[in-house]
Structures are given as C-alpha cells and as structure tokens.
Design a protein around this motif. Structure first.
Motif, short mmCIF file in Angstrom:
data_model
loop_
_atom_site.label_atom_id
_atom_site.label_comp_id
_atom_site.label_asym_id
_atom_site.label_seq_id
_atom_site.Cartn_x
_atom_site.Cartn_y
_atom_site.Cartn_z
N ARG A 1 0.84 -1.21 0.00
CA ARG A 1 0.00 0.00 0.00
C ARG A 1 0.87 1.26 0.00
N LEU A 2 1.96 1.21 0.77
CA LEU A 2 2.85 2.36 0.86
C LEU A 2 3.41 2.73 -0.51
N VAL A 3 3.80 1.72 -1.28
CA VAL A 3 4.29 1.96 -2.63
C VAL A 3 3.18 2.56 -3.50
N SER A 4 1.97 2.04 -3.37
CA SER A 4 0.85 2.54 -4.16
C SER A 4 0.53 3.99 -3.83
N GLU A 5 0.80 4.39 -2.58
CA GLU A 5 0.49 5.75 -2.15
C GLU A 5 1.48 6.79 -2.66
N HIS A 6 2.50 6.37 -3.40
CA HIS A 6 3.38 7.34 -4.05
C HIS A 6 2.59 8.24 -5.00
N SER A 7 1.48 7.73 -5.50
CA SER A 7 0.74 8.43 -6.55
C SER A 7 -0.70 8.70 -6.14
N ALA A 8 -1.19 9.88 -6.52
CA ALA A 8 -2.59 10.21 -6.31
C ALA A 8 -3.48 9.59 -7.38
N SER A 9 -2.92 9.35 -8.55
CA SER A 9 -3.72 8.86 -9.68
C SER A 9 -3.45 7.40 -10.01
N GLY A 10 -2.54 6.76 -9.26
CA GLY A 10 -2.24 5.36 -9.50
C GLY A 10 -0.83 5.15 -10.03
N MET A 11 -0.27 3.99 -9.71
CA MET A 11 1.06 3.63 -10.18
C MET A 11 0.94 2.84 -11.48
N GLN A 12 2.01 2.85 -12.27
CA GLN A 12 2.00 2.10 -13.52
C GLN A 12 3.37 1.48 -13.79
N ILE A 13 3.34 0.33 -14.42
CA ILE A 13 4.57 -0.28 -14.92
C ILE A 13 5.01 0.52 -16.14
N VAL A 14 6.29 0.90 -16.15
CA VAL A 14 6.81 1.78 -17.21
C VAL A 14 7.74 0.99 -18.12
N GLY A 15 7.54 1.12 -19.42
CA GLY A 15 8.47 0.51 -20.38
C GLY A 15 8.37 -1.01 -20.41
N GLY A 16 9.47 -1.62 -20.77
CA GLY A 16 9.49 -3.06 -20.97
C GLY A 16 9.96 -3.82 -19.74
N THR A 17 10.46 -5.02 -19.99
CA THR A 17 10.89 -5.92 -18.93
C THR A 17 12.40 -6.12 -19.00
N GLN A 18 13.06 -6.07 -17.85
CA GLN A 18 14.45 -6.51 -17.78
C GLN A 18 14.45 -8.02 -17.60
N GLU A 19 15.16 -8.73 -18.44
CA GLU A 19 15.23 -10.18 -18.35
C GLU A 19 16.68 -10.63 -18.38
N TYR A 20 17.07 -11.44 -17.43
CA TYR A 20 18.42 -11.98 -17.41
C TYR A 20 18.42 -13.25 -16.57
N ALA A 21 19.54 -13.93 -16.55
CA ALA A 21 19.66 -15.19 -15.82
C ALA A 21 20.93 -15.16 -14.98
#
Length: 420
Positions: free
Chosen positions: A173-193
């Motif tokens: 919830r604390l992370v979600s409260e960074h934003s008044a309008s909602g959080m969003q995933i930005v850009g693509g995915t980092q993938e590695y092994a």
C-alpha cells in the motif's frame, strides 16, 4: 531424520547456520517446488499492464506458461497457456490486445475468459462438445488482487492473499500511495539469468551488509557526481513482516523522485519536490508522507517477489530452473502523473543501479555466481553463517541478517511440512 538439509537456529547461542547442500541438491530443488512454488502466492502482474479491456500478456510463473487477460467486461483472468486439445501454447505473443486467441495447431479459438468459441470441423464432434468443461482453457486454481498487484496460487486451498501477505501488505500500500492517480509499470521488462541458486538472490535483495564492499564502485561514482548525494546518512533497521516476508527500511543520501531532493536537481527541481511532498502530506498525513519520501525499502515477499523502493521502484521476480540456475524479470513502477524530468531521472536510476547492465546488478550477479562456484568445493557439513545481529537486544539493523533469517525459517518450515 528429514532427508533435506535443515537450518540450525540456535537463538540462545546466537547461531544461525544454513547447510550449503540447500543450494546444490537436486532433491531439495524439487521439494522446493512441491512445498513452496506449488503452494505459495506468487506475483503475476500489475493492473496497469492490462490497462484496457481486451488486453493480455503472457508470462512464465514457476515453470508454467500463464496467459493473463482482461476481458471485454473488464474482468481479469489467469489461464494456463495450453490448448485443451493437444496442449500447444494458445497465445504466442508477449502482450497485446485481442478479443480471442486461436491455437496455431488446429485452429481452436478461445475467448479472453478461456471458453471455447469455435473449432474447425465441428461436425465431427458430438453435441455438447464445445461446452464440455474439459474442452475449455484451464484457469489457475486461485487468483487474487491486492490493490493493483495480482497474485496466483497453484494450490486449490490455503490462506487468502491478504492473510498470506501479513504485514507486507501495508508496504505494498505504501508503494501505491506514491501516486494520487495510480502507479504504472513503465516501459518493458528486464530479463536476465544467473548461474546461482534462487535463494542467494532472495538473500541478496535485502542484504544491507554487502553494500559497502560489493557496491563500492557505485558509492564512489555518486560521491564524484556533483550534487548526486545529499547529507542524509545511511542508517536503518530490519523488519520481520511475517510468513517469511521481511524488509530493511533505511535513510540514504541519494535522491528519490518521491520526494527526496538532492542538489543535482537544482532549485527548480527543489520546488517541484517540495510541491510533491506537500501534496503527499495532505493526502496521507505527515508521518506517512515522511516515510514515503525519505525512507528506502528493500522488501522480499516470500518466496520470490522483490520490491525495491529506493532511488527508483523496482518489481522483481526470479524462478529457478535448476539448483544452480534462475531466470529473473524486473519492471519499473512509477506514478502516472510524474513529470517528464522526474520520470527520466527515475528510469535512469532504474537502469544505472538496478538494471542488468548497471552498477549494482552485475556486482550482485558476480557475487552470487561465485558463491555457487564455491559450493562445488564440497565437504560434508559445510554451512553458511547468517547470524549477524542475532544477539542484538534493541532490534536488528539494516546491515544485520535478521531479514535473511526470516526467509530461511519459513523455507525450513514449509519443507518440513511437506516432509511430514
């Protein structure tokens, strides 16, 4: 006696030991899937990734291909991405928008909720074939939502998601409260092994003890970058959040787009950060705003979800495919309303420090792989010592190892339950 390696948790003697066999044993690896990955709640995705009805994404979760969809009514579904006819992947795209999904092998077509819509040569099948429950795509046994975070479980029974998350839920919830309008995933995915055991990355993700040595290059870089560091000292504590979840929470000298200013951002940036902080206080209160803006958090939600709320917000999962090999996915999370210059700074931090080509992640990968290589030296009874801070009466510090002990106690408990 149990036929898997047990931890030694001797609180009276301040001794916490983990057998190195836990990182190398094939039998233990398979038992982990039965006891942990087949039973626990596992992170699937964020609501912002399916922003519109009809959107979808595919993801591998604990060795299983999953199709995560949002149907035209806006409802979310988690389906096993396998055709009930011959088992081929139904959806081969990473993400997109679609009203239906057609299996490339024989043309069976399914709706976003997994129901069989049509199939070629239907006259060759008996009446009622298309509505047979066994001919529909299979839903994952359980999917639940906590805020905008979606989790799935492959177990048909067990505690609900909120109970499972325990105190970790408040930090989501604390992370979600960074934003008044909602959080969003930005850009693509980092993938590695990484050629190392998955539990090493769980440990590493909230290990404050290794930073000064393993990430010394990054710290020197920040010192030499004019204005990149403020005057805030590096200090904090560890939290046991229940059910194997744990976190380190601490102050640090680097800037945070929400809302900790550093001189590098200049006076214009200082004014914008002050406005963000004021709005944050008005929305969540001064005490919570202070924690959101000025405290960093590295949290592991057992078994394999990492939330790094530091100079950027990172969501990371990692799944083992063998005792000495794992695959990692990571995403940046940000407020929807963030300004262009702050977003640029956030994403720069995301790649500069946390990305697979940044300062921190290559250091961590090297350390983890060197641990795994070191385990090959063999020898009966070799153990890792995770006892730092165990005898501290006033609570564990962020560079102690209590957070790792929380993880290992839950790991041991779950494997023992399967054994029983």
């Amino acid at each position: 006696m149990a036929d898997f390696p047990r931890i030694i948790d001797d609180r009276a003697a301040s001794r916490f030991l983990v057998p190195r066999e836990a990182f190398t044993s094939e039998a233990t690896f398979e038992r982990e899937y039965a006891a942990i990955f087949d039973r626990c709640w596992l992170y699937l995705g964020h609501a912002s990734e399916l922003a519109e009805p009809g959107s979808f994404l595919t993801r591998k979760v604990a060795r299983r291909p999953i199709l995560f969809t949002r149907d035209k009514a806006g409802e979310y579904h988690a389906l096993f991405n396998a055709c009930p006819h011959r088992g081929a992947l139904v959806c081969r795209e990473r993400k997109g928008a679609a009203r239906a999904f057609m299996c490339m092998y024989h043309g069976w077509t399914f709706g976003s909720d997994g129901h069989l819509m049509s199939l070629p040569g239907s006259s060759g099948y008996p009446d009622g074939f298309k509505t047979d429950p066994q001919k529909q795509m299979v839903h994952v046994p359980r999917m639940e939502r906590f805020g905008d975070f979606f989790f799935i479980s492959f177990a048909a029974d067990g505690e609900d998601l909120a109970t499972y998350l325990a105190e970790a839920g408040d930090y989501l919830r604390l992370v979600s409260e960074h934003s008044a309008s909602g959080m969003q995933i930005v850009g693509g995915t980092q993938e590695y092994a990484i050629r190392g055991n998955w539990k090493l990355l769980a440990e590493n993700s909230f290990d404050g003890y290794h930073a000064a040595c393993n990430h010394s290059t990054y710290l020197e870089y920040l010192k030499n970058a004019n204005g990149a560091l403020g005057a805030t000292p590096l200090s904090g504590i560890a939290h046991d959040l229940g059910n194997g979840h744990a976190m380190v929470e601490y102050t640090a000298p680097w800037g945070r787009p929400i809302a900790h200013w550093v001189p590098l951002w200049g006076e214009e940036g200082k004014a914008e950060i002050a406005a963000i902080h004021a709005a944050l206080e008005a929305r969540v209160g001064s005490e919570r705003a202070e924690r959101i803006a000025h405290r960093n958090r590295n949290m592991v939600i057992f078994p394999n979800l990492v939330m790094n709320d530091i100079m950027a917000v990172t969501v990371r999962t990692f799944y083992p495919t063998a005792p000495g090999y794992m695959e990692i996915n990571a995403w940046a999370l940000a407020p929807r309303e963030e300004s262009e210059w702050l977003r640029k700074y956030r994403l720069y931090n995301f790649t500069e420090f946390l990305g697979p080509g940044g300062f921190a992640t290559p250091d961590d990968v090297e350390a983890i792989e060197k641990c795994q290589q070191g385990y090959a030296s063999g020898g009966d009874g070799l153990v890792n010592d995770i006892s730092k801070g165990m005898n501290r009466e006033d609570g564990a510090l962020f560079d102690d190892e209590e957070q790792m002990r929380c993880f290992w106690r839950e790991w041991d408990r779950r494997l023992a339950a399967v054994e029983a």
